[in-house]
Design a protein around this motif. Structure first.
Motif, PDB file in Angstrom:
ATOM      1  N   ALA A   1       1.031  -1.107  -0.116  1.00  0.00           N
ATOM      2  CA  ALA A   1       0.035  -0.054  -0.093  1.00  0.00           C
ATOM      3  C   ALA A   1       1.078   1.252  -0.075  1.00  0.00           C
ATOM      4  CB  ALA A   1      -0.793  -0.074   1.257  1.00  0.00           C
ATOM      5  N   PRO A   2       1.114   2.092  -1.105  1.00  0.00           N
ATOM      6  CA  PRO A   2       1.755   3.028  -1.220  1.00  0.00           C
ATOM      7  C   PRO A   2       1.199   4.464  -0.676  1.00  0.00           C
ATOM      8  CG  PRO A   2       1.461   2.097  -3.215  1.00  0.00           C
ATOM      9  CD  PRO A   2       0.569   1.378  -2.480  1.00  0.00           C
ATOM     10  N   GLY A   3       1.943   5.201  -0.037  1.00  0.00           N
ATOM     11  CA  GLY A   3       1.543   6.363   0.325  1.00  0.00           C
ATOM     12  C   GLY A   3       1.376   7.204  -1.053  1.00  0.00           C
ATOM     13  N   TYR A   4       1.861   8.652  -0.670  1.00  0.00           N
ATOM     14  CA  TYR A   4       1.581   9.619  -1.824  1.00  0.00           C
ATOM     15  C   TYR A   4       3.083   9.521  -2.399  1.00  0.00           C
ATOM     16  CZ  TYR A   4      -2.961  11.298  -0.613  1.00  0.00           C
ATOM     17  OH  TYR A   4      -4.279  11.303  -0.063  1.00  0.00           O
ATOM     18  N   PHE A   5       3.166   9.226  -3.709  1.00  0.00           N
ATOM     19  CA  PHE A   5       4.387   9.069  -4.451  1.00  0.00           C
ATOM     20  C   PHE A   5       4.317   9.993  -5.688  1.00  0.00           C
ATOM     21  CE2 PHE A   5       4.820   5.756  -1.670  1.00  0.00           C
ATOM     22  CZ  PHE A   5       6.104   5.053  -1.764  1.00  0.00           C
ATOM     23  N   GLN A   6       5.311  10.385  -6.219  1.00  0.00           N
ATOM     24  CA  GLN A   6       5.443  11.402  -7.146  1.00  0.00           C
ATOM     25  C   GLN A   6       5.464  10.707  -8.367  1.00  0.00           C
ATOM     26  OE1 GLN A   6       9.016  13.798  -6.793  1.00  0.00           O
ATOM     27  NE2 GLN A   6       8.181  15.125  -5.618  1.00  0.00           N
ATOM     28  N   THR A   7       4.257  10.477  -9.107  1.00  0.00           N
ATOM     29  CA  THR A   7       3.824   9.614 -10.184  1.00  0.00           C
ATOM     30  C   THR A   7       3.013  10.598 -11.144  1.00  0.00           C
ATOM     31  OG1 THR A   7       1.736   8.740  -9.546  1.00  0.00           O
ATOM     32  CG2 THR A   7       3.846   7.481  -8.828  1.00  0.00           C
ATOM     33  N   GLU A   8       3.064  10.041 -12.592  1.00  0.00           N
ATOM     34  CA  GLU A   8       2.118  10.811 -13.685  1.00  0.00           C
ATOM     35  C   GLU A   8       0.860  10.791 -13.060  1.00  0.00           C
ATOM     36  OE1 GLU A   8       0.785   9.894 -18.025  1.00  0.00           O
ATOM     37  OE2 GLU A   8       2.688   9.116 -17.400  1.00  0.00           O
TER      38      GLU A   8
END
Length: 257
Positions: A190-197
């Motif tokens: 479960a990822p948190g907030y990641f810099q993705t598109e």
């Protein structure tokens, strides 16, 4: 003196990652490939899927393209049966394909709800069932379902997304209940907030980004490569007695108020 075997090594294993042409899925494919796995890149767009596969091959990794629509039950089953016959057993499945749509709940269009649920939830069931039938016969396998901090937390304008990821959390536990007896480990990442598109608009929103960094104990956005260690752990023999769990990689976001 005995030689200690690296329990995190994925040499000789084959990993299928859905929705892995870009973003988190692509980075996880790269990470598993660097740990020794042969990765199967999946997407609906043939050109984009093959381009992603070629990029990993250029990096010296073992990769194959597998084009099918995960929201189509028949396509998913046919494609997976073909992979098993043509390329070999799928040892690791990462259910990564997902979409987001933001709108106030009272204005959320029913067709957008259905589209989101088909991709974020139905596809996890379709692909996992097709892969698990082969894993059951072999009495081994690893399934990693990509959840979110929204598997636990809600925010305005993304309630359907949170509902889908909460359902993925329970589906993960259910897969453990049904399939652990066959030596299949099913866990969630479960990822948190990641810099993705997918999150570009939020990253560029100064007010939101400032709020997030203050809200997150680590004080920053995550970088997608920081998910790979957790994925390798869940895909490897190091996690053979870990089952039905959600591993939150979120900089501490879900642990504090």
């Amino acid at each position: 003196m005995s030689t200690r075997i690296n329990p995190f090594c994925l040499d000789g294993r084959r990993a299928l990652l859905t929705g892995s042409c870009r973003g988190i899925g692509f980075e996880l494919a790269r990470g598993l490939g660097q740990a020794g796995a042969k990765v199967l890149i999946n997407g609906r767009d043939k050109e984009r899927t093959h381009a992603a596969c070629a990029k990993l091959r250029d990096e010296g990794l073992m990769a194959e393209a597998v084009v099918f629509d995960v929201t189509d039950y028949g396509q998913s089953k046919t494609a997976i049966d073909d992979v098993e016959k043509r390329l070999g057993p799928i040892d690791i499945l990462v259910n990564n394909a997902g979409i987001q749509h933001r709108a106030p709940l009272e204005e959320f269009a029913p067709e957008k709800w259905r589209e989101l649920m088909q991709t974020n939830l139905d596809a996890v069931f379709y692909v996992s069932q097709a892969v698990a039938r082969h894993m059951i016969d072999r009495k081994r396998g690893k399934i990693i379902n990509i959840g979110s901090v929204q598997s636990e937390l809600a925010r305005p304008s993304i309630t359907p997304y949170a509902a889908s990821k909460g359902a993925v959390r329970m589906l993960t536990r259910g897969m453990c209940a049904d399939w652990a007896r066959y030596s299949i480990q099913t866990n969630g990442l479960a990822p948190g907030y990641f810099q993705t598109e997918l999150n570009r608009a939020l990253v560029e929103d100064r007010e939101f980004s400032d709020w997030l960094c203050k809200r997150t104990p680590a004080g920053r956005w995550g970088q997608v490569e920081e998910l790979c260690g957790a994925a390798i752990f869940l895909a490897s023999s190091a996690s053979d007695f870990v089952n039905g769990q959600m591993l939150y990689v979120d900089g501490g976001l879900t642990s504090v108020v």
